[in-house]
Design a protein around this motif. Structure first.
Motif, mmCIF file in Angstrom:
data_model
loop_
_atom_site.group_PDB
_atom_site.id
_atom_site.type_symbol
_atom_site.label_atom_id
_atom_site.label_comp_id
_atom_site.label_asym_id
_atom_site.label_seq_id
_atom_site.Cartn_x
_atom_site.Cartn_y
_atom_site.Cartn_z
ATOM 1 N N ILE A 60 1.587 -2.493 -7.681
ATOM 2 C CA ILE A 60 0.818 -1.276 -7.422
ATOM 3 C C ILE A 60 0.195 -0.870 -8.752
ATOM 4 O O ILE A 60 0.913 -0.631 -9.736
ATOM 5 C CB ILE A 60 1.720 -0.143 -6.906
ATOM 6 C CG1 ILE A 60 2.462 -0.572 -5.636
ATOM 7 C CG2 ILE A 60 0.901 1.120 -6.645
ATOM 8 C CD1 ILE A 60 3.554 0.402 -5.215
ATOM 9 N N THR A 81 -7.717 0.173 -1.595
ATOM 10 C CA THR A 81 -7.281 -1.130 -1.095
ATOM 11 C C THR A 81 -8.486 -1.909 -0.616
ATOM 12 O O THR A 81 -9.595 -1.378 -0.507
ATOM 13 C CB THR A 81 -6.246 -0.959 0.034
ATOM 14 O OG1 THR A 81 -5.559 -2.194 0.251
ATOM 15 C CG2 THR A 81 -6.910 -0.521 1.340
ATOM 16 N N PHE A 119 0.272 8.980 1.604
ATOM 17 C CA PHE A 119 -0.586 8.027 0.914
ATOM 18 C C PHE A 119 -1.840 7.823 1.766
ATOM 19 O O PHE A 119 -1.740 7.361 2.894
ATOM 20 C CB PHE A 119 0.128 6.694 0.722
ATOM 21 C CG PHE A 119 1.235 6.717 -0.293
ATOM 22 C CD1 PHE A 119 1.052 6.157 -1.543
ATOM 23 C CD2 PHE A 119 2.472 7.294 -0.005
ATOM 24 C CE1 PHE A 119 2.067 6.161 -2.486
ATOM 25 C CE2 PHE A 119 3.489 7.306 -0.935
ATOM 26 C CZ PHE A 119 3.283 6.746 -2.191
ATOM 27 N N GLY A 161 0.800 -1.200 0.000
ATOM 28 C CA GLY A 161 0.000 0.000 0.000
ATOM 29 C C GLY A 161 0.827 1.240 0.000
ATOM 30 O O GLY A 161 1.809 1.287 -0.649
ATOM 31 N N ALA A 162 0.414 2.275 0.766
ATOM 32 C CA ALA A 162 1.237 3.452 0.838
ATOM 33 C C ALA A 162 0.876 4.264 2.031
ATOM 34 O O ALA A 162 -0.247 4.248 2.439
ATOM 35 C CB ALA A 162 1.096 4.283 -0.402
ATOM 36 N N VAL A 195 -5.065 6.098 -2.345
ATOM 37 C CA VAL A 195 -4.839 4.672 -2.552
ATOM 38 C C VAL A 195 -6.115 3.876 -2.292
ATOM 39 O O VAL A 195 -6.723 3.990 -1.230
ATOM 40 C CB VAL A 195 -3.740 4.140 -1.607
ATOM 41 C CG1 VAL A 195 -3.401 2.693 -1.948
ATOM 42 C CG2 VAL A 195 -2.507 5.021 -1.643
ATOM 43 N N PHE A 219 -5.242 5.873 2.346
ATOM 44 C CA PHE A 219 -5.857 4.598 1.996
ATOM 45 C C PHE A 219 -7.361 4.626 2.214
ATOM 46 O O PHE A 219 -7.839 5.065 3.256
ATOM 47 C CB PHE A 219 -5.274 3.485 2.861
ATOM 48 C CG PHE A 219 -3.964 2.941 2.381
ATOM 49 C CD1 PHE A 219 -3.880 1.664 1.866
ATOM 50 C CD2 PHE A 219 -2.808 3.701 2.452
ATOM 51 C CE1 PHE A 219 -2.679 1.148 1.430
ATOM 52 C CE2 PHE A 219 -1.605 3.204 2.020
ATOM 53 C CZ PHE A 219 -1.534 1.921 1.504
ATOM 54 N N ILE A 233 -3.871 5.309 -7.177
ATOM 55 C CA ILE A 233 -3.278 3.985 -7.325
ATOM 56 C C ILE A 233 -4.147 2.979 -6.577
ATOM 57 O O ILE A 233 -4.984 3.363 -5.751
ATOM 58 C CB ILE A 233 -1.833 3.905 -6.770
ATOM 59 C CG1 ILE A 233 -1.813 4.172 -5.259
ATOM 60 C CG2 ILE A 233 -0.922 4.878 -7.503
ATOM 61 C CD1 ILE A 233 -0.444 3.968 -4.617
ATOM 62 N N HIS A 266 -9.306 6.815 -7.184
ATOM 63 C CA HIS A 266 -8.001 6.612 -6.561
ATOM 64 C C HIS A 266 -6.901 6.951 -7.556
ATOM 65 O O HIS A 266 -7.100 6.879 -8.774
ATOM 66 C CB HIS A 266 -7.830 5.153 -6.121
ATOM 67 C CG HIS A 266 -8.955 4.619 -5.300
ATOM 68 N ND1 HIS A 266 -9.412 5.248 -4.164
ATOM 69 C CD2 HIS A 266 -9.725 3.504 -5.447
ATOM 70 C CE1 HIS A 266 -10.407 4.543 -3.653
ATOM 71 N NE2 HIS A 266 -10.616 3.496 -4.425
ATOM 72 N N ASP A 318 1.511 -3.618 3.255
ATOM 73 C CA ASP A 318 1.367 -2.565 2.249
ATOM 74 C C ASP A 318 1.380 -1.158 2.855
ATOM 75 O O ASP A 318 2.075 -0.278 2.350
ATOM 76 C CB ASP A 318 0.109 -2.797 1.419
ATOM 77 C CG ASP A 318 0.306 -3.906 0.391
ATOM 78 O OD1 ASP A 318 1.428 -4.420 0.267
ATOM 79 O OD2 ASP A 318 -0.667 -4.274 -0.296
ATOM 80 N N MET A 351 -3.395 -0.444 -4.247
ATOM 81 C CA MET A 351 -2.325 -1.217 -3.610
ATOM 82 C C MET A 351 -2.991 -2.177 -2.644
ATOM 83 O O MET A 351 -3.393 -1.801 -1.555
ATOM 84 C CB MET A 351 -1.361 -0.282 -2.896
ATOM 85 C CG MET A 351 -0.071 -0.928 -2.469
ATOM 86 S SD MET A 351 1.100 0.314 -1.861
ATOM 87 C CE MET A 351 2.565 -0.686 -1.648
ATOM 88 N N ALA A 396 4.171 1.609 2.191
ATOM 89 C CA ALA A 396 3.755 2.911 1.689
ATOM 90 C C ALA A 396 4.359 4.045 2.508
ATOM 91 O O ALA A 396 4.699 5.092 1.976
ATOM 92 C CB ALA A 396 2.245 2.997 1.722
#
Length: 320
Positions: free
Chosen positions: A271, A73, A107, A19-20, A71, A109, A128, A126, A92, A130, A96
């Motif tokens: 990612i 997820t 980041f 993740g981030a 992000v 989430f 990204i 989003h 993750d 992840m 991140a």
């Protein structure tokens, strides 16, 4: 948690990874019930710090100005990403955080259904995704299981390696030793994952060999699949190897499940990034390489018992 209807997508992996999180000790993580839920939870706040962020200038101007990368997820996949005390934690998110220190941004989430992550990414919800998403050609090209074009696909920055694992109730009452032993039996799995595809592939192999098909029970989330196995409604579950190992170690104090056999078909977690967002993609690749080089990457994996999924170098669209 291999997102198109191919995995976290095919008996080919998902341990795999990431993740981030925030820079400068800041962490803002959001957990919501589905992709459309606007509620969020903060795990921390703080000022964005660009000093000491060597890759800040590599980011597109949009992220330099906002200081945030959003992000998507599916936080139901310990130890990769899960909710604990109202915060999204795991491999993750910790990776991140390390990436954020390299890039000088936070980041943020948001948790939703795994099945909808790539769609949400490509519609701009989003920046990204992840979430232990397996990088494969099907997702890269936006294809469904039959090869029909569904969308433009996504690019991946690969950061972790994982394979498919089979787990059973503790004691393995049915004597399952591999995915091949599931012919004619009932298996539980999370829907729209690569390990669901792995079961479908194995089921066809069963019938081609004159044996009975696998009775596949696919659920919205992995917790439901685990419950089914624990209750005896399925003889086994199929998951990414690191997730299955963590489940066997922690569920009911290690008394609920066990992993059988070895992981198979290891492949990269990536990612996911919109194909039009090449600047962000390339900056993320440099950041992954940087945290591998400085040791923070391995430190995170070892913390969560996921060291077997470590890679030596990031790649773009390395999945097959």
């Amino acid at each position: 948690m291999t997102a198109s209807t191919t995995r976290r997508t095919t008996a080919r992996t998902r341990i795999a990874a990431v993740g981030a999180i925030a820079v400068a000790g800041s962490l803002l993580l959001t957990a919501c019930g589905d992709q459309t839920d606007s509620s969020s939870q903060e795990s921390g706040s703080g000022k964005e710090t660009k000093s000491g962020a060597p890759l800040f200038e590599k980011l597109p101007e949009k992220y330099q100005k906002s200081g945030v990368i959003k992000v998507g997820t599916n936080a139901e996949y310990a130890p990769m990403e899960f909710v604990e005390n109202g915060k999204i934690v795991g491999v993750d998110p910790d990776l991140a955080e390390a990436l954020g220190k390299q890039l000088g941004v936070k980041f943020e989430f948001t948790s939703g259904s795994f099945e909808g992550l790539i769609t949400a990414l490509n519609t701009g919800r989003h920046d990204i995704a992840m979430s232990s998403i397996t990088d494969n050609k099907q997702r890269q090209e936006g294809l469904d299981e039959s090869g029909k074009k569904l969308g433009k696909g996504v690019d991946f920055v690969d950061y972790f390696l994982a394979g498919t694992a089979v787990y059973t109730k503790k004691g393995n009452p049915e004597g399952i030793n591999s995915i091949e032993d599931l012919c004619g039996k009932t298996a539980a799995v999370q829907r729209a994952t690569t390990y669901e595809k792995a079961l479908e592939t194995q089921s066809k192999a069963c019938t081609d060999a004159g044996e009975k098909a696998i009775k596949i029970q696919a659920f919205e989330n992995d917790t439901e699949a685990q419950t089914r196995v624990k209750a005896g409604g399925a003889v086994a579950g199929v998951n990414d190897y690191p997730v299955a190992v963590d489940l066997a170690r922690k569920a009911d104090g290690g008394k609920a499940f066990e992993v059988v056999g070895e992981q198979v078909d290891a492949g990269p977690f990536g990612i996911a990034v919109n194909k039009d967002n090449t600047g962000l993609r390339d900056a993320l690749k440099e950041a992954v390489d940087a945290i591998i080089a400085d040791g923070s990457y391995q430190k995170v994996l070892d913390k969560w018992g996921a060291g077997t999924g470590a890679i030596d170098k990031a790649a773009i669209n390395g999945g097959k």
